[in-house]
Scaffold this motif. Structure first.
Motif, PDB file in Angstrom:
ATOM      1  N   HIS A 179      -9.878   2.041   4.997  1.00 32.45           N
ATOM      2  CA  HIS A 179      -9.566   3.396   4.519  1.00 32.45           C
ATOM      3  C   HIS A 179     -10.785   4.265   4.776  1.00 32.45           C
ATOM      4  CE1 HIS A 179      -8.434   6.745   1.932  1.00 32.45           C
ATOM      5  NE2 HIS A 179      -7.230   6.236   1.866  1.00 32.45           N
ATOM      6  N   LEU A 225     -13.538   5.924   2.106  1.00 32.60           N
ATOM      7  CA  LEU A 225     -14.408   5.137   1.234  1.00 32.60           C
ATOM      8  C   LEU A 225     -15.842   5.004   1.736  1.00 32.60           C
ATOM      9  CD1 LEU A 225     -12.021   2.230   0.150  1.00 32.60           C
ATOM     10  CD2 LEU A 225     -12.354   4.475  -0.870  1.00 32.60           C
ATOM     11  N   VAL A 232     -10.454  -2.321   2.683  1.00 32.01           N
ATOM     12  CA  VAL A 232      -9.779  -2.509   1.390  1.00 32.01           C
ATOM     13  C   VAL A 232      -9.096  -3.868   1.327  1.00 32.01           C
ATOM     14  CG1 VAL A 232      -9.456  -0.076   0.858  1.00 32.01           C
ATOM     15  CG2 VAL A 232      -7.759  -1.251   2.268  1.00 32.01           C
ATOM     16  N   GLU A 275      -7.522   9.727  -1.955  1.00 25.05           N
ATOM     17  CA  GLU A 275      -6.364  10.491  -1.478  1.00 25.05           C
ATOM     18  C   GLU A 275      -5.765  11.384  -2.557  1.00 25.05           C
ATOM     19  OE1 GLU A 275      -3.312   8.671   0.824  1.00 25.05           O
ATOM     20  OE2 GLU A 275      -4.638   7.139   1.651  1.00 25.05           O
ATOM     21  N   ALA A 309      -9.419   3.964  -3.051  1.00 29.97           N
ATOM     22  CA  ALA A 309      -8.668   4.608  -1.969  1.00 29.97           C
ATOM     23  C   ALA A 309      -7.631   5.569  -2.539  1.00 29.97           C
ATOM     24  CB  ALA A 309      -7.997   3.552  -1.099  1.00 29.97           C
ATOM     25  N   LEU A 319      -0.341   5.231  -0.842  1.00 31.97           N
ATOM     26  CA  LEU A 319      -1.441   5.328   0.120  1.00 31.97           C
ATOM     27  C   LEU A 319      -0.896   5.617   1.512  1.00 31.97           C
ATOM     28  CD1 LEU A 319      -3.976   2.456  -0.692  1.00 31.97           C
ATOM     29  CD2 LEU A 319      -4.357   4.910  -0.857  1.00 31.97           C
ATOM     30  N   ARG A 352     -11.193  -1.644  -4.553  1.00 31.81           N
ATOM     31  CA  ARG A 352     -11.254  -0.681  -3.441  1.00 31.81           C
ATOM     32  C   ARG A 352      -9.922   0.032  -3.243  1.00 31.81           C
ATOM     33  NH1 ARG A 352     -15.079  -3.455   1.213  1.00 31.81           N
ATOM     34  NH2 ARG A 352     -16.837  -3.933  -0.160  1.00 31.81           N
ATOM     35  N   THR A 353      -8.821  -0.628  -3.577  1.00 29.40           N
ATOM     36  CA  THR A 353      -7.527   0.051  -3.487  1.00 29.40           C
ATOM     37  C   THR A 353      -7.473   1.199  -4.486  1.00 29.40           C
ATOM     38  OG1 THR A 353      -6.419  -1.971  -2.749  1.00 29.40           O
ATOM     39  CG2 THR A 353      -5.029  -0.241  -3.685  1.00 29.40           C
ATOM     40  N   PHE A 385      -4.652   4.802   5.462  1.00 30.74           N
ATOM     41  CA  PHE A 385      -5.302   3.531   5.782  1.00 30.74           C
ATOM     42  C   PHE A 385      -4.881   3.120   7.192  1.00 30.74           C
ATOM     43  CE2 PHE A 385      -1.236   2.385   3.919  1.00 30.74           C
ATOM     44  CZ  PHE A 385      -0.787   1.351   4.727  1.00 30.74           C
ATOM     45  N   SER A 425     -15.453   0.533   3.775  1.00 30.76           N
ATOM     46  CA  SER A 425     -14.131   1.051   4.133  1.00 30.76           C
ATOM     47  C   SER A 425     -13.033  -0.003   4.113  1.00 30.76           C
ATOM     48  CB  SER A 425     -14.188   1.693   5.520  1.00 30.76           C
ATOM     49  OG  SER A 425     -14.562   0.728   6.495  1.00 30.76           O
ATOM     50  N   TYR A 478       0.822  -1.211   0.000  1.00 30.66           N
ATOM     51  CA  TYR A 478       0.000   0.000   0.000  1.00 30.66           C
ATOM     52  C   TYR A 478       0.859   1.264   0.000  1.00 30.66           C
ATOM     53  CZ  TYR A 478      -4.442  -2.449   0.746  1.00 30.66           C
ATOM     54  OH  TYR A 478      -5.562  -3.221   0.601  1.00 30.66           O
TER      55      TYR A 478
END
Length: 420
Positions: free
Chosen positions: A271, A274, A280, A317, A313, A158, A309-310, A161, A278, A153
């Motif tokens: 995260h 989302l 991920v 961001e 996310a 990211l 979902r990543t 998270f 949430s 991640y």
């Protein structure tokens, strides 16, 4: 226009956004390959019983969300709703655990299917990258997988998270907690379905997202207070290893995940950008799953991270991935002889590992240059009759506008030097 559309709750991955999904998959897989995990690929459907036994008949996944069907030959199959049971089945079938090198470390990437109410971040067809370490009971393995996911991640950029961590105990201490929790749940004002779930698998009630249920769970007994000494020591070791690696986490005593096979370590990546969907990714230890599906005792641990979902996310961001150019060079021929010669140049450039495209369809210079612009190519190669007579082509820098003649035999070297 086609009269057909993608089924409800599914989506098509199309260029250019599909490149972002590929980059996410690669970023998640890279730390795994670097840690000795080998790639595995399993069928998109399996025997229904594999999931009923492993995932659990009381789970929403099996009881409500699984796409199950019967073949013409009478086989009862299901589209895979998750990856762990399939990977463990494949490893057992191939006797990977008998090769003498435990744990068997595997990673996978693929599509999974659940019949859910579609919303942003929750689809009926979704993509995951997962990892499983099969055949060893070692807190270092649990920590390794959590750290590798954190590394993946962070390599994507990211930052916002969180890692939630809990222990679900084992076959020694969980029954005591189960009885205490059931006693507590029987005194609550729950609907019939939830009461039935409380009798079959009371830990699943803790995972209920409804506000009225969560309010009543405020005073529920927590598993942490019922862990045996061995589970307490194991969990503390995982916590210490993660902390020593500089990975932040939060203890979450209500974290149970949605699958029955988890024991001891369980974790989730969430995260907050989302909304309701949430999570991920997540995973945990599943020491009894092999025996549930007819195999020997093989304590194991693993996780799955959602590609969809990543990506969401990253968007939340505002992270822009540095994606490689799909086209570095675009060839524009002027005339039939140039088409033949430049197609040979294109093939030569591609063999040299340079992303190259061609102006197909015999368009004129203006239309072909528009295509070159749309391709995002850094350079164009243009050639007409006069250029060919001189044994050269025109190499144009699309950023600076500079153009120079390059001998046909020196195109690859010239492009390489300019691309750096």
């Amino acid at each position: 226009m086609s009269t057909f559309q993608a089924p409800k709750g599914t989506y098509d991955l199309l260029p250019p956004s599909s490149a972002k999904f590929l980059a996410v998959r690669e970023a998640i897989a890279a730390p795994l390959r670097n840690a000795g995990y080998g790639y595995i690929e399993t069928p998109g459907f399996e025997n229904v019983e594999l999931f009923a036994r492993g995932v659990g008949e009381s789970t929403d996944i099996v009881s409500k969300e699984m796409y199950a069907f019967e073949t013409k030959g009478g086989d009862k199959l299901a589209l895979r709703p998750e990856g762990t049971a399939s990977v463990l089945r494949a490893a057992l079938e191939a006797n990977l655990h008998k090769a003498g090198n435990l744990p068997v470390k595997l990673w996978y990437s693929g599509s999974y299917y659940r019949y859910e109410r579609p919303q942003k971040g929750r689809y009926r067809h979704f993509s995951q990258v997962g990892a499983e370490a099969i055949g060893a009971e070692d807190p270092v393995l649990d920590a390794e997988l959590i750290i590798l996911a954190d590394q993946a991640y962070r390599s994507l950029g990211l930052r916002n998270f969180r890692i939630l961590l809990n222990s679900l105990g084992d076959k020694e201490c969980r029954p005591v907690y189960r009885e205490a929790l059931q006693t507590f749940l029987r005194g609550l004002d729950l609907d019939e379905d939830t009461r039935r779930r409380a009798e079959i698998n009371p830990l699943r009630v803790l995972d209920d997202k409804r506000a009225d249920v969560q309010r009543q769970l405020a005073g529920a007994p927590v598993l942490r207070d019922h862990l045996c000494d061995a589970c307490k020591a194991y969990h503390e070791s995982v916590r210490e290893l993660i902390t020593a690696a500089g990975v932040d986490f939060e203890d979450d005593e209500k974290l149970v995940r949605g699958l029955d096979y988890y024991t001891r370590t369980t974790f989730e990546f969430v995260h907050d950008g989302l909304g309701s969907q949430s999570a991920v990714g997540g995973g945990g230890r599943y020491d009894g799953l092999s025996e549930m599906i007819g195999g020997p005792e093989l304590p194991s641990v693993g996780w799955a991270l959602g590609v969809d979902r990543t990506v969401l996310a990253l968007e939340a961001e505002g992270v822009e991935l540095e994606l490689p150019a799909t086209t570095s060079v675009f060839a524009v021929p002027l005339g039939e002889d140039a088409r033949r010669v430049l197609f040979g140049v294109v093939t030569e450039l591609r063999r040299a590992g340079i992303a190259t495209d061609f102006a197909f369809g015999g368009r004129g210079l203006k239309g072909a240059m528009k295509s070159a612009n749309r391709s995002g190519a850094r350079f164009t190669i243009v050639a007409g009759e006069r250029d060919l007579a001189d044994g050269a082509v025109q190499l144009k820098d699309m950023e600076s506008g500079e153009q120079s003649a390059v001998p046909l035999g020196g195109i690859v070297e010239a492009v390489r030097s300019k691309l750096g």
